[in-house]
Design a protein around this motif. Structure first.
Motif, PDB file in Angstrom:
ATOM      1  N   LYS A  15     -12.010   6.950 -19.837  1.00 49.70           N
ATOM      2  CA  LYS A  15     -11.637   5.580 -20.844  1.00 49.70           C
ATOM      3  C   LYS A  15     -10.275   4.960 -20.128  1.00 49.70           C
ATOM      4  O   LYS A  15     -10.136   3.896 -20.141  1.00 49.70           O
ATOM      5  N   THR A  16      -9.324   5.831 -19.647  1.00 43.66           N
ATOM      6  CA  THR A  16      -8.219   5.343 -19.096  1.00 43.66           C
ATOM      7  C   THR A  16      -8.550   4.355 -17.857  1.00 43.66           C
ATOM      8  O   THR A  16      -8.110   3.000 -17.706  1.00 43.66           O
ATOM      9  N   LYS A  17      -9.492   4.895 -16.924  1.00 43.67           N
ATOM     10  CA  LYS A  17     -10.068   3.961 -15.628  1.00 43.67           C
ATOM     11  C   LYS A  17     -10.726   2.657 -16.228  1.00 43.67           C
ATOM     12  O   LYS A  17     -10.291   1.684 -15.646  1.00 43.67           O
ATOM     13  N   ILE A  18     -11.374   2.550 -17.080  1.00 39.27           N
ATOM     14  CA  ILE A  18     -12.080   1.396 -17.762  1.00 39.27           C
ATOM     15  C   ILE A  18     -11.017   0.528 -18.444  1.00 39.27           C
ATOM     16  O   ILE A  18     -11.312  -0.847 -17.895  1.00 39.27           O
ATOM     17  N   LYS A  19     -10.062   0.986 -18.917  1.00 38.75           N
ATOM     18  CA  LYS A  19      -9.119   0.227 -19.683  1.00 38.75           C
ATOM     19  C   LYS A  19      -8.208  -0.304 -18.462  1.00 38.75           C
ATOM     20  O   LYS A  19      -7.907  -1.450 -18.545  1.00 38.75           O
ATOM     21  N   GLN A  20      -8.012   0.254 -17.326  1.00 39.42           N
ATOM     22  CA  GLN A  20      -7.162  -0.414 -16.235  1.00 39.42           C
ATOM     23  C   GLN A  20      -7.905  -1.421 -15.449  1.00 39.42           C
ATOM     24  O   GLN A  20      -7.357  -2.283 -15.238  1.00 39.42           O
TER      25      GLN A  20
ATOM     26  N   GLU B 294       0.116   6.552  -8.802  1.00 40.32           N
ATOM     27  CA  GLU B 294       1.425   6.152  -8.758  1.00 40.32           C
ATOM     28  C   GLU B 294       1.622   4.682  -9.089  1.00 40.32           C
ATOM     29  O   GLU B 294       2.402   4.108  -9.094  1.00 40.32           O
ATOM     30  N   MET B 295       0.388   4.099  -9.699  1.00 40.62           N
ATOM     31  CA  MET B 295       0.573   2.765 -10.360  1.00 40.62           C
ATOM     32  C   MET B 295       1.277   2.548 -11.228  1.00 40.62           C
ATOM     33  O   MET B 295       1.084   3.422 -12.511  1.00 40.62           O
ATOM     34  N   SER B 296       2.287   1.871 -11.549  1.00 45.37           N
ATOM     35  CA  SER B 296       3.174   1.678 -12.923  1.00 45.37           C
ATOM     36  C   SER B 296       2.710   0.428 -13.613  1.00 45.37           C
ATOM     37  O   SER B 296       3.625   0.114 -14.605  1.00 45.37           O
ATOM     38  N   PHE B 297       1.705  -0.393 -13.122  1.00 47.29           N
ATOM     39  CA  PHE B 297       1.334  -1.455 -13.693  1.00 47.29           C
ATOM     40  C   PHE B 297       0.852  -1.120 -15.426  1.00 47.29           C
ATOM     41  O   PHE B 297       0.892  -1.799 -16.316  1.00 47.29           O
ATOM     42  N   PHE B 298       0.184  -0.160 -15.568  1.00 46.96           N
ATOM     43  CA  PHE B 298      -0.172   0.167 -17.004  1.00 46.96           C
ATOM     44  C   PHE B 298       0.082   1.530 -17.376  1.00 46.96           C
ATOM     45  O   PHE B 298       0.630   2.512 -16.671  1.00 46.96           O
ATOM     46  N   THR B 299       0.007   1.615 -18.799  1.00 42.99           N
ATOM     47  CA  THR B 299       0.667   2.819 -19.204  1.00 42.99           C
ATOM     48  C   THR B 299      -0.752   3.738 -19.548  1.00 42.99           C
ATOM     49  O   THR B 299      -1.750   3.322 -19.551  1.00 42.99           O
ATOM     50  N   TYR B 300      -0.370   4.980 -19.149  1.00 42.38           N
ATOM     51  CA  TYR B 300      -1.521   5.926 -18.875  1.00 42.38           C
ATOM     52  C   TYR B 300      -1.807   6.665 -20.157  1.00 42.38           C
ATOM     53  O   TYR B 300      -1.163   7.155 -21.002  1.00 42.38           O
ATOM     54  N   GLU B 301      -3.058   6.473 -20.672  1.00 46.50           N
ATOM     55  CA  GLU B 301      -3.525   7.266 -21.925  1.00 46.50           C
ATOM     56  C   GLU B 301      -4.391   8.442 -21.592  1.00 46.50           C
ATOM     57  O   GLU B 301      -5.528   8.288 -20.843  1.00 46.50           O
ATOM     58  N   THR B 302      -3.935   9.807 -21.990  1.00 44.03           N
ATOM     59  CA  THR B 302      -4.714  10.924 -21.487  1.00 44.03           C
ATOM     60  C   THR B 302      -5.591  11.317 -22.737  1.00 44.03           C
ATOM     61  O   THR B 302      -5.370  10.942 -23.897  1.00 44.03           O
ATOM     62  N   ASP B 303      -6.938  11.998 -22.153  1.00 47.13           N
ATOM     63  CA  ASP B 303      -7.588  12.347 -23.168  1.00 47.13           C
ATOM     64  C   ASP B 303      -6.931  13.636 -23.906  1.00 47.13           C
ATOM     65  O   ASP B 303      -6.471  14.370 -23.014  1.00 47.13           O
TER      66      ASP B 303
END
Length: 132
Positions: A2-7, A58-67
């Motif tokens: 889900k995080t990848k799709i949002k990114q 290492e990308m800092s453009f997005f906030t990571y949301e973990t399941d």
């Protein structure tokens, strides 16, 4: 996942936003400005092979949301749930059989009447008025 799709969605939206802001449409301009420029060869630049740019962790453009972490719950290992057959009506499996039509030579024989016609070039296909 889900995080990848949002990114990817956010990156696509950001790219489209940048393209939309940079576009200036002028309907009266019809001549090509880059028509006479010589094509240059493609070059591999340092940023294209830099691991820090392409490493997603290492990308800092997005906030990571973990399941949430997966946990084994009681019902998943309960013997009564998985070994009880009284709740379901099972139909017996019927064995596959070879039926007479499956081995009949007349069924699988292809005759001349069943074959497709050969393709021919017709006059309308060559008419230049149609294809202009």
């Amino acid at each position: 996942m889900k995080t990848k799709i949002k990114q990817v969605t956010a990156a696509t939206f950001f790219a489209l936003l940048l393209m939309a802001v940079g576009i200036k449409a002028d309907a009266s301009a019809t001549k090509l400005t880059n028509a006479n420029k010589a094509k240059t060869t493609l070059q591999v630049e340092d940023w294209m092979i830099d691991e820090t740019i392409w490493n997603a962790s290492e990308m800092s453009f997005f906030t990571y949301e973990t399941d949430a972490a997966l946990k084994v719950e009681d019902w998943m290992t309960n013997h009564r749930i998985w070994h009880t057959h009284s709740h379901f009506n099972f139909e017996p499996k019927i064995a596959l059989e070879v039926e007479p039509w499956m081995t009949d030579k007349a069924t699988w024989a292809i005759t001349e009447t069943m074959a497709e016609k050969k393709l021919t070039v017709e006059n309308w296909m060559l008419d230049s008025k149609i294809w202009e």
